[in-house]
Structure formats: C-alpha cells, structure tokens
Write a protein that holds these residues in place. Sequence first.
Motif, PDB file in Angstrom:
ATOM      1  N   ASP A  17       0.849  -1.182   0.000  1.00 47.78           N
ATOM      2  CA  ASP A  17       0.000   0.000   0.000  1.00 47.78           C
ATOM      3  C   ASP A  17       0.890   1.238   0.000  1.00 47.78           C
ATOM      4  OD1 ASP A  17      -2.326   1.475  -0.046  1.00 47.78           O
ATOM      5  OD2 ASP A  17      -3.104   0.728   1.850  1.00 47.78           O
ATOM      6  N   SER A  18       0.274   2.417  -0.045  1.00 43.14           N
ATOM      7  CA  SER A  18       1.045   3.646  -0.216  1.00 43.14           C
ATOM      8  C   SER A  18       1.057   4.558   1.008  1.00 43.14           C
ATOM      9  CB  SER A  18       0.469   4.430  -1.401  1.00 43.14           C
ATOM     10  OG  SER A  18      -0.872   4.797  -1.141  1.00 43.14           O
ATOM     11  N   ARG A 160      -3.628   3.534  -1.407  1.00 40.27           N
ATOM     12  CA  ARG A 160      -3.263   3.745  -2.821  1.00 40.27           C
ATOM     13  C   ARG A 160      -4.482   3.827  -3.729  1.00 40.27           C
ATOM     14  NH1 ARG A 160      -1.103  -2.149  -3.089  1.00 40.27           N
ATOM     15  NH2 ARG A 160      -2.851  -3.191  -4.087  1.00 40.27           N
ATOM     16  N   GLU A 161      -5.638   3.433  -3.211  1.00 38.06           N
ATOM     17  CA  GLU A 161      -6.889   3.529  -3.971  1.00 38.06           C
ATOM     18  C   GLU A 161      -7.714   4.744  -3.544  1.00 38.06           C
ATOM     19  OE1 GLU A 161      -8.716  -0.311  -3.435  1.00 38.06           O
ATOM     20  OE2 GLU A 161      -7.201  -1.308  -4.669  1.00 38.06           O
TER      21      GLU A 161
END
Length: 163
Positions: A17-18, A160-161
Amino acid sequence: MPSMCDIYTARDIGREDSFLAFRILPSKHSDFLVQEAHKVTETASQILGLRYCGIFADLISTPQNEIKIIEIASRIGGYRDRMYRESYNISLSQQLINVAIGKKITISRKPKKYTSLIEIFASEKGVYKEILDKNSLFESAGVIDCQIKAQKGNIVGLAREGF
C-alpha cells in the motif's frame, strides 16, 4: 531541529500500500546520516532563499548514505509540531517566531521521550464496522492522542486507492 523525523512506509513494513505507516522521533539513523540530512537541507534552504519560515524537507537516503531531496517547502505545523513537543518539549511554531524576531533559540539534543505517529489503513476494501476493544487499545498510558477518521458504515480500503 535536533533530529530528523524518520518515516517508514507501508511497503517498509511489508504492506502493499502507499500510506506512511510510522513517523518516529528521535531519529534511529546514525549521527552521520542525520548530520548529512541537516547539511543538505540547510544548503538547499539557502539556495532557495527560504529564510524566517518553517522548512519542511522530505529526503531519502540511498544504501550508500547519500541524501537525496524529494521535496523542500516552507511550511510548518501538523503532526510535526506535536511530535517535537512530545519528544523534545519544544514548539516548532515558537522557535520560528523566536528566529523571526531575532531571539536566541536553544534546543536540547537529548530527547524527553520517544514518539511515534502510526497510521493504520484497511487491508482490503469494505465497510467499516468497529474496532474491537478500542478502549484498551487507545487509553493506555503511552497513547497521547488517537483519531479514528472512519465512521461506522463508511467504505474503507487501501490508501493507494484513495482511502
């Protein structure tokens, strides 16, 4: 400031993930790396003419201990001010005012305590229901502040979404 704020990403802790998982003060990096980061930030700030303003420097270190600039901006506040207050008992905003009016500033390099800001995101998309036993999780003596941004029924998911 006496220390960099170390940042570890979701990827650093094994999550695909980010989000920025941890922000930690004082820095766990070597004194050499911290000094190099200070030098790079000071030089870049002078070149950019950033004076009498708060400086935010986002840096990355290579495996060879080279410091690379990601971003330097004139901003202050947010979580940084709270973390430095907890770790070093100093106010970034007050230090900025002191510099602007020519008042001498003194900063202890010895931390008062270790501070970490942790962000937790859902590991998959879904509907937020609740955190089980959140009272024991968030009311321990070491937790200074806790903010739950999702409300019951909200759609949550990977940073990230866009979550």
